[in-house]
Design an enzyme around this catalytic site. Structure first.
Site, mmCIF file in Angstrom:
data_model
loop_
_atom_site.group_PDB
_atom_site.id
_atom_site.type_symbol
_atom_site.label_atom_id
_atom_site.label_comp_id
_atom_site.label_asym_id
_atom_site.label_seq_id
_atom_site.Cartn_x
_atom_site.Cartn_y
_atom_site.Cartn_z
ATOM 1 N N GLU A 135 -39.571 -13.065 -74.756
ATOM 2 C CA GLU A 135 -38.968 -12.164 -75.900
ATOM 3 C C GLU A 135 -38.174 -11.300 -74.758
ATOM 4 O O GLU A 135 -38.508 -10.440 -74.225
ATOM 5 C CB GLU A 135 -40.067 -10.871 -76.254
ATOM 6 C CG GLU A 135 -41.016 -11.596 -77.171
ATOM 7 C CD GLU A 135 -40.502 -12.024 -78.653
ATOM 8 O OE1 GLU A 135 -39.617 -11.814 -78.908
ATOM 9 O OE2 GLU A 135 -41.314 -12.402 -79.326
ATOM 10 N N CYS A 155 -35.011 -3.147 -76.849
ATOM 11 C CA CYS A 155 -34.129 -4.403 -76.923
ATOM 12 C C CYS A 155 -33.425 -4.605 -78.159
ATOM 13 O O CYS A 155 -32.424 -5.256 -78.126
ATOM 14 C CB CYS A 155 -35.205 -5.419 -76.727
ATOM 15 S SG CYS A 155 -36.617 -4.966 -78.057
HETATM 16 P P1 NAD Z 1 -37.798 -6.887 -66.245
HETATM 17 O O1 NAD Z 1 -37.440 -8.412 -66.452
HETATM 18 O O2 NAD Z 1 -37.510 -6.330 -65.031
HETATM 19 O O3 NAD Z 1 -39.499 -7.008 -66.049
HETATM 20 C C1 NAD Z 1 -40.333 -7.304 -66.960
HETATM 21 C C2 NAD Z 1 -41.758 -7.798 -66.499
HETATM 22 O O4 NAD Z 1 -41.303 -8.870 -65.555
HETATM 23 C C3 NAD Z 1 -42.303 -6.430 -65.590
HETATM 24 O O5 NAD Z 1 -43.550 -6.503 -65.837
HETATM 25 C C4 NAD Z 1 -41.978 -7.183 -64.048
HETATM 26 O O6 NAD Z 1 -42.886 -6.583 -63.218
HETATM 27 C C5 NAD Z 1 -42.062 -8.675 -64.417
HETATM 28 N N1 NAD Z 1 -41.499 -9.484 -63.327
HETATM 29 C C6 NAD Z 1 -40.459 -9.291 -62.452
HETATM 30 N N2 NAD Z 1 -40.081 -10.222 -61.681
HETATM 31 C C7 NAD Z 1 -40.950 -11.240 -62.051
HETATM 32 C C8 NAD Z 1 -41.053 -12.529 -61.483
HETATM 33 N N3 NAD Z 1 -40.377 -13.086 -60.551
HETATM 34 N N4 NAD Z 1 -42.270 -13.302 -62.004
HETATM 35 C C9 NAD Z 1 -42.941 -12.717 -62.885
HETATM 36 N N5 NAD Z 1 -43.043 -11.493 -63.680
HETATM 37 C C10 NAD Z 1 -41.793 -10.597 -63.110
HETATM 38 O O7 NAD Z 1 -37.762 -6.149 -67.520
HETATM 39 P P2 NAD Z 1 -37.702 -4.577 -67.870
HETATM 40 O O8 NAD Z 1 -36.787 -3.878 -67.222
HETATM 41 O O9 NAD Z 1 -39.259 -4.196 -67.555
HETATM 42 O O10 NAD Z 1 -37.644 -4.526 -69.369
HETATM 43 C C11 NAD Z 1 -36.296 -4.274 -69.906
HETATM 44 C C12 NAD Z 1 -35.859 -5.720 -70.476
HETATM 45 O O11 NAD Z 1 -36.885 -5.905 -71.579
HETATM 46 C C13 NAD Z 1 -34.500 -5.288 -71.460
HETATM 47 O O12 NAD Z 1 -33.717 -6.625 -71.146
HETATM 48 C C14 NAD Z 1 -35.032 -5.457 -72.875
HETATM 49 O O13 NAD Z 1 -34.088 -5.860 -73.839
HETATM 50 C C15 NAD Z 1 -36.425 -6.331 -72.896
HETATM 51 N N6 NAD Z 1 -37.165 -6.297 -73.955
HETATM 52 C C16 NAD Z 1 -37.161 -7.253 -75.006
HETATM 53 C C17 NAD Z 1 -37.980 -7.157 -75.969
HETATM 54 C C18 NAD Z 1 -38.232 -7.926 -77.132
HETATM 55 O O14 NAD Z 1 -39.052 -7.833 -77.839
HETATM 56 N N7 NAD Z 1 -37.309 -8.999 -77.194
HETATM 57 C C19 NAD Z 1 -38.830 -5.928 -75.957
HETATM 58 C C20 NAD Z 1 -38.727 -5.005 -75.020
HETATM 59 C C21 NAD Z 1 -37.971 -5.179 -73.925
#
Ligand code: NAD
Length: 532
Positions: free
Chosen positions: A235, A269
């Site tokens: 997502e 998002c």
């Molecule tokens: P992010 O990608 O920076 O982090 C998401 C998660 O991934 C965090 O828990 C982080 O610690 C973890 N992570 C980071 N690097 C990793 C790795 N190498 N391996 C495994 N896990 C890792 O995103 P964010 O800043 O927390 O969230 C914002 C983003 O999420 C925006 O792009 C937003 O659009 C998206 N989002 C999408 C939805 C949806 O339903 N489509 C919903 C909410 C947010």
């Protein structure tokens, strides 16, 4: 550095702290979860539903506490946290309790093929085992909570890794599952960042992952997960468009778009980031939207009069400012906002409206994830659709019109996972809706029937007790080839004429055929087949 100390984005006050899970400890947590799963998968669905009932009651009882924690830790207003973080999980639990048992119960299937009518076939829906849920910070309660409820209801165990920006809400989710009586080890919380996430992805006993977050990390997660063939649901980000048609109710559209662009300070998002407006109503719509946005009260998330709180992190504020500067440098007309509200704190930003946006602007192409909405005129609904689709993202979209026929014709042309007409982001709130994106916005679905089926492995079981050898078993012969030819012709294009012809051809072969098939079931099936 073995603890995460959470400071509120609202005022910098310490909200709490959690110990970081050592990455080396993840393997034993996975193994514990796997043991819990082996017992949990045998628990009947109706019983699993009763656990969810307890969880639902707890969420309801502790809603003020949950909303307050989210407001303090993440920064959205407390009332907004109640609406957007508590309503969806409560509704999803009701969906699972009311419909989940029916959806996941073994389902018998009736094959159309006449030669499979002497047997019984069934779909069984099996859990995968242990899942990793890797969550973002922007909706720290509703996103993981709804995913965890569906996963456990489907018979899986889960390791949840909240974002390191919102670990306290993640810890509270783990506590709620424990308090609701879910078996020890079935739901565990891993605290940390990339190293902990990667440790979860590397473990072969983790059979699936739901990742919600940014596109680049999503790609990385899918790559890692592929090494052990895990099921992956992604997502990801969005750059959601709203298309305002010339016949729209302007006030209603402006009100709805103002909310959808600024909810959670734009850190959603699916927030509206691009608006395409038909030219005849372009200026009046801009004025209506400006008025609506100007009414938004920015303030402390715990104040009851606040509509919009701070951004959650400095990097978000910087991205918003960068997109505003880029738009202004390229001729964008700023109608409202643009500044940081330093009088309120470090991370508060004004709702910002930029008109005359062009396709090349950063804010029209990349995810802004902040309180910025950009508007562009279009000459026709078709041009609006074309522009809306001209994006790497495809999460959600909205169409604003009074004409249901126009909406019905245009909505399926939008390349995105859900479309709302005269509203926005409805699919997330409706637990019967489904959530997910096209293109870079994601892979797979969560929520509703389609989301639930993503969390189970479908098994097909076919039973036959006639004791007859199948027609296609050895030995092969010229006779078998002849019969195969006739059957193939009939099954590929069944018609009454061909049915009769095939029946005539098969009649002399009846003795041979009845060695393989039950005559009554097959003959009846043969005639039924003609009706399809
Ligand atoms: P992010 O990608 O920076 O982090 C998401 C998660 O991934 C965090 O828990 C982080 O610690 C973890 N992570 C980071 N690097 C990793 C790795 N190498 N391996 C495994 N896990 C890792 O995103 P964010 O800043 O927390 O969230 C914002 C983003 O999420 C925006 O792009 C937003 O659009 C998206 N989002 C999408 C939805 C949806 O339903 N489509 C919903 C909410 C947010």
């Amino acid at each position: 550095m073995n603890r995460i100390v959470v400071k509120s984005p609202a005022d910098g006050a310490v909200v709490g702290e959690v110990p970081i899970t050592p990455a080396e400890a993840v393997a034993s947590m996975v193994e514990r979860a796997h043991r819990a799963y082996l017992e949990w998968r045998a628990v009947p669905l109706v019983e699993r539903a009763s656990y969810l009932r307890r969880l639902k009651r707890l969420m309801l009882k502790r809603r003020e506490e949950i909303a307050t924690l989210v407001a303090r830790e993440q920064g959205k207003p407390r009332i907004e946290a109640l609406i957007v973080e508590l309503f969806p999980p409560l509704d999803v639990s009701a969906f699972l309790i009311d419909d989940g048992v029916r959806l996941l119960r073994p389902r018998s299937i009736r094959s159309k093929n006449p030669f499979f009518r002497d047997r019984r076939s069934t779909y069984y829906f099996h859990p995968y085992g242990v899942w990793a849920v890797i969550a973002p910070w922007n909706y720290p309660f509703t996103i993981p909570m709804t995913q965890l409820m569906a996963l456990t209801f489907a018979g899986n165990a889960v390791l949840l890794k909240p974002s390191p920006l919102t670990p306290l809400t993640g810890a509270l989710i783990g506590e709620l599952f424990a308090q609701a009586g879910f078996p020890e080890g079935l739901v565990q919380v891993v605290q940390g960042g990339a190293p902990q996430g990667e440790a979860m992805l590397e473990h072969p006993l983790v059979r699936g992952v739901i990742f919600t977050g940014s596109v680049p990390v999503g790609r990385l997660v899918a790559e890692r997960a592929a090494k052990t063939n895990k099921k992956v649901i992604l997502e990801l980000g969005g750059k959601d468009p709203a298309l305002v048609l010339a016949d729209a109710d302007l006030r209603h559209a402006a009100q709805g778009i103002a909310w959808a662009a600024m909810v959670n300070a734009g850190q959603t998002c699916a927030s509206v980031e691009r608006v395409y407006v038909e030219r005849p109503i372009y200026e009046p719509f801009l004025e209506a939207l400006r008025e609506e946005l100007a009414r938004i009260r920015v303030g402390h998330p715990l104040s009851p009069d606040t509509d919009m709180g701070p951004l959650t992190a400095r990097f978000q504020l910087e991205r918003v400012q960068q997109h505003i500067a880029d738009a202004c440098a390229q001729g964008g007309r700023m109608l409202l906002g643009g500044r940081v509200r330093t009088d309120l704190g470090e991370l508060y930003h004004e709702p910002t409206l930029i008109a005359d946006a062009t396709d090349a602007m950063l804010g029209m192409r990349e995810e802004t994830f902040g309180p910025l909405v950009m508007v562009q005129p279009v000459d026709s609904p078709e041009e609006g659709i074309h522009k809306a689709n001209d994006s790497a993202f495809g999460l959600t979209a909205s169409i604003w019109t009074r004409d249901p026929r126009k909406a019905a014709a245009l909505a399926p042309q939008l390349e995105c996972g859900s479309v709302s007409v005269n509203s926005h982001i409805v699919a997330y709130g409706d637990s019967y809706g489904t959530w997910g994106g096209f293109k870079d916005s994601g892979v797979g679905r969560t929520h509703g029937e389609f989301g639930l089926y993503e969390l189970v492995q479908v098994q097909y079981v076919s039973e036959v007790y006639t004791g007859k050898p199948e027609l296609w078993w050895y030995p092969y012969s010229a006779r078998l080839q002849r019969i195969t030819d006739w059957l193939m012709e009939f099954l590929a294009e069944p018609s009454a004429r061909l049915g009769l012809k095939t029946a005539r051809r098969l009649l002399p072969e009846m003795r041979y055929l009845t060695r393989h098939f039950t005559p009554l079931a097959t003959t009846l099936g043969f005639w039924r087949y003609l009706r399809y």
